[in-house]
Design an enzyme around this catalytic site. Structure first.
Site, PDB file in Angstrom:
ATOM      1  N   ASP A 128      38.051  50.703  40.219  1.00  0.00           N
ATOM      2  CA  ASP A 128      37.963  50.397  41.645  1.00  0.00           C
ATOM      3  C   ASP A 128      39.272  49.886  42.230  1.00  0.00           C
ATOM      4  OD1 ASP A 128      38.067  47.950  40.440  1.00  0.00           O
ATOM      5  OD2 ASP A 128      36.131  47.229  41.171  1.00  0.00           O
ATOM      6  N   GLY A 129      40.347  49.890  41.440  1.00  0.00           N
ATOM      7  CA  GLY A 129      41.671  49.575  41.966  1.00  0.00           C
ATOM      8  C   GLY A 129      41.974  48.109  42.153  1.00  0.00           C
ATOM      9  N   ASP A 130      41.128  47.210  41.633  1.00  0.00           N
ATOM     10  CA  ASP A 130      41.363  45.782  41.892  1.00  0.00           C
ATOM     11  C   ASP A 130      42.051  45.056  40.746  1.00  0.00           C
ATOM     12  OD1 ASP A 130      39.333  45.623  40.011  1.00  0.00           O
ATOM     13  OD2 ASP A 130      38.183  44.113  41.106  1.00  0.00           O
ATOM     14  N   THR A 153      34.801  41.359  36.471  1.00  0.00           N
ATOM     15  CA  THR A 153      34.434  41.556  35.072  1.00  0.00           C
ATOM     16  C   THR A 153      35.632  41.329  34.148  1.00  0.00           C
ATOM     17  OG1 THR A 153      32.712  43.128  35.688  1.00  0.00           O
ATOM     18  CG2 THR A 153      33.518  43.215  33.412  1.00  0.00           C
ATOM     19  N   ASP A 212      44.522  53.288  29.681  1.00  0.00           N
ATOM     20  CA  ASP A 212      43.520  52.301  30.080  1.00  0.00           C
ATOM     21  C   ASP A 212      44.197  51.151  30.815  1.00  0.00           C
ATOM     22  OD1 ASP A 212      40.852  50.928  29.944  1.00  0.00           O
ATOM     23  OD2 ASP A 212      42.042  49.503  28.787  1.00  0.00           O
ATOM     24  N   PRO A 213      43.783  50.852  32.055  1.00  0.00           N
ATOM     25  CA  PRO A 213      44.467  49.809  32.845  1.00  0.00           C
ATOM     26  C   PRO A 213      44.458  48.436  32.179  1.00  0.00           C
ATOM     27  CG  PRO A 213      43.045  51.145  34.234  1.00  0.00           C
ATOM     28  CD  PRO A 213      42.730  51.532  32.828  1.00  0.00           C
ATOM     29  N   GLY A 214      43.312  48.017  31.620  1.00  0.00           N
ATOM     30  CA  GLY A 214      43.248  46.708  30.985  1.00  0.00           C
ATOM     31  C   GLY A 214      44.149  46.606  29.773  1.00  0.00           C
ATOM     32  N   HIS A 236      22.476  43.498  48.237  1.00  0.00           N
ATOM     33  CA  HIS A 236      23.865  43.671  48.634  1.00  0.00           C
ATOM     34  C   HIS A 236      24.068  45.024  49.313  1.00  0.00           C
ATOM     35  CE1 HIS A 236      24.152  40.988  44.989  1.00  0.00           C
ATOM     36  NE2 HIS A 236      24.650  40.235  45.944  1.00  0.00           N
TER      37      HIS A 236
END
Length: 567
Positions: A395-397, A440, A549-551, A220
């Protein structure tokens, strides 16, 4: 960008369409979207099925090895992106005829998570699956961390041996052991000379200066271990063998299968120059080349470069490597064409068209479906907040993942009948979330929801079953993602809510929702003072302190929307 394509977004679907039109006698679609393809006689004669899959852009890798004496099916992802669990599951169902299915693919995080979810879906259909991962890229991790290495061109050898074993009628355990032994005996090393260009991006995936090479580059475009001036073919090959020789003993009596692979834009003549030197060095040490493959076996669109794979053979592997095989992209020995008129595998759930499923219904389904519909309608409004939080630590996604996942969940649950059982609602939501924007987070949370759906087998949705569902989610994420409570991940929040539900002194829905939001909010604020221990956020180390934490915030917003829907 100079590519012979139409619209970049249509690239993969048009590739698949062309392949199916060109080879209808050998391949067929196993799902309505035609992202799950199987050999024409898949699911017949009681053979073990072998399903592979991965991102597009690597032909013939993955899809090119679906055929007789090889794999039985493949799930096709977007360019360099994992296929979805639904696509993998469709290929699994179409490949199974009662003998079970081996999952054989490369060791990439998104692929692993999504194949694991597909295994859950397949188990619910009564299909036994096993998994073997290709981990042959020797420079992608040191020997003591070999289980984290990437799978690259050497995976071809496992397709060959496992496919031959399945063709001979070996059972699932034996086919799996042969595939594992092949992967354990295989090492690969590569060099890149120019970048690849993703059709949707239109720009090179990395930069390499004029006259430079990169040793150990991934398929990749992942960075290698050495970048420097371009060397001669002999010097490059000597580098390969010096490194490969640290883990493969090239002493007299060692028998090898050798693969010299082009990455997409390397002339065949140059590959033979590499093999010339490799053969001199291998035989000069007394080892023997028993089987040889030269050409493009695992590519990266138009990347220039090559790789060298060595597989140590025993008597059984040597025999299986040389067994006949045939696909539209590879032929070895003499194989009679498949009879396209032979019976096709029946769908294990309904016997209907591929992609159709049976949904269990109940007389008193409750309000879970209505709550899920309301919540998934509201969740995309939080996408910007989650994107910003994730950009600081990852990574902002995450905003895209949650927004796309919620919309997919809404559509999937809305398509269910109004009397769908609670477990069916949660399962549909989990599958949709994991598939909408495979990542993920999507795979872990979607898989956790699928696992939790089994809690509601008796169709009761109350405080105790919700607590058990939350604990099930925690255990599933821990098992597959490796995080523990306290690592500053979404697990902390879900675990706290599960414990709250265990101990709550009320069964009233509004009060439970209020309490869950309160507990989750406390965890999120406490986490802000901690260092992230898992995932991309862990890479920033102490700089993660002060950031939520974003999640975990995403799960808090989910609970807030559930509270609003309950009210």
């Amino acid at each position: 960008m100079r590519k012979i394509i139409n619209q970049p977004g249509d690239f993969v679907d048009e590739v698949v369409d062309g392949i199916l039109r060109a080879h209808p006698d050998q391949l067929k679609a196993a799902d309505p979207a035609r992202r799950a393809l199987v050999r024409a006689d898949a699911g017949t004669n009681g053979r073990v099925g072998i399903v592979t899959g991965g991102g597009s852009g690597h032909l013939p890798l993955f899809l090119g090895y679906v055929g007789r004496g090889l794999a039985s099916g493949c799930a096709v992802g977007n360019v360099f992106s994992s296929p979805s669990p639904q696509q993998i599951h469709a290929a699994t169902v179409a490949s199974d005829d009662g003998a079970g299915v081996l999952y054989l693919y490369g060791n990439y995080g998104g692929d692993v998570f999504n194949f694991d979810i597909a295994a859950d879906l397949s188990a619910a259909d009564g299909i036994r699956t096993t998994t073997v991962l290709g981990r042959d890229d020797i420079l992608s991790a040191p020997a003591e961390k070999a289980d984290t290495r990437r799978g690259v061109a050497g995976l071809f050898f496992a397709y060959k041996t496992a496919g031959a074993a399945a063709e001979r009628g070996y059972d699932l355990d034996r086919v799996t052991e042969i595939a594992q032994r092949t992967c354990d005996n295989t090492r690969t090393m590569g060099v890149g000379l120019s970048p690849t260009i993703l059709p949707a991006a239109g720009e090179p995936t990395f930069e390499l200066g004029e006259g430079e090479m990169e040793i150990g580059i991934g398929i990749h475009g992942e960075p290698g271990q050495f970048r420097g001036p371009l060397e001669t073919a002999d010097q490059i090959t000597d580098r390969f063998l010096a490194e490969l020789g640290t883990e493969i003993d090239l002493r007299p009596g060692t028998r090898l299968a050798v693969l010299v692979n082009g990455l997409g834009a390397t002339p065949l003549e140059e590959l033979y120059v590499v093999y010339r030197r490799a053969h001199q060095a291998i035989t000069g040490r007394g080892a023997e080349v028993c089987s040889l493959f030269i050409g493009e076996y695992a590519t990266s669109l138009e990347m220039a470069g090559a790789s060298l794979s060595l597989c140590v053979l025993d008597d059984e592997l040597a025999e299986l490597i040389d067994a006949p095989a045939r696909s539209p992209f590879f032929q070895h020995g003499s194989v009679a064409p498949a009879d396209a008129a032979r019976r096709t595998a029946e769908h294990r759930t309904t016997g209907a068209e591929p992609g159709t499923v049976t949904v269990r219904t109940v007389e008193a389904p409750g309000v879970l479906r209505d709550i899920v519909l309301a919540v998934t309608l509201a969740l995309p409004s939080h996408s910007d907040e989650l994107r910003a939080l994730d950009a600081a630590l990852g990574d902002g996604d995450l905003g895209i993942t949650v927004g796309a996942g919620a919309r997919a969940q809404h559509a999937a649950v809305e398509a269910l009948p109004g009397d769908a059982a609670p477990g069916e609602v949660l399962k549909a939501a989990g599958v949709a979330f994991s598939s909408a924007n495979p990542s993920t987070f999507a795979a872990l949370l979607g898989g956790a929801l699928i696992g939790a759906s089994g809690v509601f087998a008796d169709d009761t949705v109350d405080r105790r079953s919700l607590a058990l569902a939350a604990h099930t989610m925690v255990n599933r994420i821990k098992a597959r993602g490796g995080a523990e409570v306290g690592d500053k991940t979404v697990i902390d929040v879900i675990d706290a809510v599960a414990n709250y539900l265990d101990e709550a002194q009320t069964d009233e829905a509004t009060e439970l929702a209020d309490g869950a939001v309160r507990v989750a909010g406390e965890v999120v604020e406490r986490q802000a003072g901690q260092i992230s221990q898992r995932g991309r956020a862990a890479w920033v180390g102490e700089r993660s302190v002060g950031h939520r934490d974003p999640g975990s915030v995403a799960f808090l917003r989910l609970l807030e929307e559930i509270r609003a829907a309950v009210r």
